[in-house]
Enzyme design. Structure first.
Site, mmCIF file in Angstrom:
data_model
loop_
_atom_site.group_PDB
_atom_site.id
_atom_site.type_symbol
_atom_site.label_atom_id
_atom_site.label_comp_id
_atom_site.label_asym_id
_atom_site.label_seq_id
_atom_site.Cartn_x
_atom_site.Cartn_y
_atom_site.Cartn_z
ATOM 1 N N SER A 126 -9.836 2.196 2.937
ATOM 2 C CA SER A 126 -8.966 2.903 2.025
ATOM 3 C C SER A 126 -8.057 1.981 1.212
ATOM 4 O O SER A 126 -7.530 2.393 0.181
ATOM 5 C CB SER A 126 -8.097 3.889 2.819
ATOM 6 O OG SER A 126 -7.234 3.190 3.714
ATOM 7 N N SER B 70 -9.732 -0.391 7.097
ATOM 8 C CA SER B 70 -9.206 -0.324 5.726
ATOM 9 C C SER B 70 -8.498 -1.571 5.212
ATOM 10 O O SER B 70 -8.150 -1.635 4.038
ATOM 11 C CB SER B 70 -8.267 0.870 5.579
ATOM 12 O OG SER B 70 -9.027 2.045 5.563
ATOM 13 N N LYS C 40 0.847 -1.203 0.000
ATOM 14 C CA LYS C 40 0.000 0.000 0.000
ATOM 15 C C LYS C 40 0.877 1.246 0.000
ATOM 16 O O LYS C 40 1.890 1.301 0.705
ATOM 17 C CB LYS C 40 -0.903 -0.034 1.240
ATOM 18 C CG LYS C 40 -2.004 1.023 1.260
ATOM 19 C CD LYS C 40 -2.896 0.846 2.498
ATOM 20 C CE LYS C 40 -4.007 1.872 2.572
ATOM 21 N NZ LYS C 40 -4.823 1.727 3.806
HETATM 22 N N1 GLN Z 1 -12.970 4.199 6.293
HETATM 23 C C1 GLN Z 1 -12.395 4.606 7.535
HETATM 24 C C2 GLN Z 1 -12.047 6.066 7.461
HETATM 25 O O1 GLN Z 1 -12.341 6.666 6.511
HETATM 26 C C3 GLN Z 1 -11.211 3.753 7.856
HETATM 27 C C4 GLN Z 1 -9.963 4.211 7.235
HETATM 28 C C5 GLN Z 1 -8.783 3.358 7.556
HETATM 29 O O2 GLN Z 1 -8.884 2.306 8.174
HETATM 30 N N2 GLN Z 1 -7.639 3.838 7.134
HETATM 31 O O3 GLN Z 1 -11.479 6.619 8.352
#
Ligand code: GLN
Length: 509
Positions: A157, A181, A82
């Site tokens: 994400s 994410s 990532k």
């Molecule tokens: N979707 C969640 C957010 O927008 C989780 C993001 C993540 O785990 N990086 O914060």
């Protein structure tokens, strides 16, 4: 082994490499060919490093040919990382314009471990900007697509890391999970992902979103592959002050045993039923029944404070993010633009213009929210309160784990939604993580495993498993037992049912 190299599991590749049936260069090249064929349609990668990956593969082959017996079992198995992890000599953008063109001078600790294990890094995967989002639509470089249906999102994400393995462009990937994410992208793409115990995998070189919640972890197509990667990247790191000084839990052994006999599985009352898509709920219920057939016992557990988890998260995360993202000031690294029409701008004016041009709307929204929540006079009312809720959620988990060895729930409330469907509805986007966020707030480990295809739309659904801190091995025992039962029911892995992707060659024709 599966004759198509890109369809093989990481465990199968590692075995075949160890027996010298295939070379690391062949394995890496097969994935580079697959990337050239399908990534135009899926857009999992932000950068592909063909040269670096082949060079790493060649080194493994040379060492193996020379009879080097220190080679790691995973040597020669390629991986995608990532784009929030720093990689020396390879761009790291975090999906943001503000870091466009930045080449880190150092490797994240987990990247150092991958390199030491001889795992070629194929490239860096797409993500929502600074890991804020549930769809990759907040990436400054355009969304990734779900291999099951290219009009749909692959989760976020880490949608680059989920789609890259679901489209066979890498057998393994690294994700990060601050609120879900790793797990939500796994759920909506029919893949496996683990958020380890907080502190179980080093955060050194993970560009911080919310430092008290961020956790890097493994993404793969099978539970065993996920465990093999977890074992490579886990462990104490003196460079991360929150790293846990203890051995990595026995995740590989747990995945191999796949034994749930006598285990108490707690279904979290607050994370089922209303708000969950019917087909997601149905596949969850069926999966729990399979675990009972495999010898587990089911209990219902009550976690009353989970109703406040999302609200607390959206105060704690923006507060920490507003502080962490202050370093992108156009002075040290990244984008720098001069404000329009100001001939001799001050440093503050350059910072403001650069941050305005470099950050997207979602990032700005959270910086503003976090700055507000932390301002004097509001701190106790917002951030302070949220921290108290966090404690209550941890207590809910403590009570639940007195009654059950692991907890389960659907991973995400729905299957993959359409690109654009939730982009303008901030609350709808945030609700994707309603079931995953409590684990981050409490620092405990969680995994998502495929539970089937929802009958109403034919798209993947995921089951989440949660365990007490440092009991990550339990996730693998339960995940592998469920996977075994489901593969027997389906006659093979879920991803065997995914549609063929259009390739660069078919598109030209
Ligand atoms: N979707 C969640 C957010 O927008 C989780 C993001 C993540 O785990 N990086 O914060």
């Amino acid at each position: 082994m599966n004759h198509d190299i890109t369809r093989a599991s990481a465990a199968e590749l590692a075995d075949a490499l160890g027996r010298k049936e295939i070379s690391a260069v062949e394995v890496t090249q097969a994935h580079l060919d697959r990337i050239a064929a399908v990534d135009g349609a899926v857009h999992s990668y932000l950068h592909v490093d063909a040269h670096g990956a082949l060079e790493a593969a060649r080194e493994v082959d040379d060492r193996r040919a020379a009879g080097d017996d220190e080679l790691h079992v995973m040597a020669g198995v390629p991986i995608a990382v990532k784009d929030v992890m720093t990689t020396k000599g390879l761009p790291t953008t975090c999906g943001s314009r503000i870091l466009e063109g930045w080449i880190p001078p150092y490797d994240a600790t987990l990247v150092t471990k991958l390199r030491a294990a001889g795992m070629p890094i194929l490239g860096k995967t797409n993500m929502d900007e600074f890991a804020m989002g549930s769809s990759t639509e907040h990436s400054a470089y355009g969304p990734s697509r779900n291999p099951w249906d290219l009009d749909r999102i692959p989760g976020g994400s880490g949608g680059g890391s989920s789609s890259v393995i679901a489209s066979f462009q890498a057998p393994l990937a690294i994700g990060t999970d601050t609120g879900g994410s790793i797990r939500q992208p796994a759920a909506v793409t029919g893949t496996v992902g683990t958020k380890p115990t907080y502190g179980g995998v080093s955060r050194y070189g993970l560009v911080a979103l919310a430092s008290s919640l961020d956790q890097a972890g493994p993404c793969a197509r099978t539970v065993l592959d996920t465990a093999l990667l977890h074992a490579v990247i886990g462990g104490y790191d003196p460079r991360d002050s929150t790293s846990i000084h203890a051995p990595v839990p026995q995740v590989v052994r747990a995945a191999q045993r796949a034994d749930v006999s006598g285990m108490r599985i707690g279904v979290v009352k607050q994370l089922t039923g209303e708000g969950y898509q019917a087909g997601v709920q149905q596949r969850f219920d069926e999966a729990v029944a399979l675990l009972v057939d495999a010898g587990a016992q089911v209990v219902e557990v009550d976690c009353p404070n989970f109703q406040y988890a999302l609200a607390a998260y959206y105060l704690i995360l923006p507060s920490e993010a507003s502080s962490n993202l202050a370093k992108f000031d156009a002075m040290r690294y990244g984008l720098r633009v001069g404000p329009d029409g100001i001939p001799d701008p001050s440093a503050e004016q350059v910072m403001a213009a650069s941050r305005d041009a470099g950050f997207g709307d979602e990032v700005k929204r959270r910086i503003i929210l976090g700055t507000y929540a932390l301002s004097s006079g509001y701190y106790d009312a917002y951030y302070g309160q949220a921290q108290k809720v966090r404690r209550l959620i941890a207590q809910d988990f403590d009570r639940a784990f007195a009654q059950a060895d692991v907890l389960v729930s659907p991973t995400a409330p729905t299957t993959a939604f359409r690109v654009g469907e939730k982009l303008d509805d901030v609350m709808a986007m945030y609700l994707n993580d309603v079931a995953t966020i409590p684990a981050n707030l409490a620092g405990i480990p969680g995994m998502s495993v495929p539970s089937g295809l929802a009958p109403e739309d034919g798209l993947p659904t995921g089951l989440q498993i949660l365990a007490p801190a440092m009991a990550d091995d339990r996730l693998y025992a339960v995940g592998a037992a469920l996977e075994r039962a489901l593969h027997a029911k389906w006659g093979g892995p879920l991803l065997a049912n995914a549609p063929e992707l259009p390739t660069a060659a078919t598109k030209e024709a």
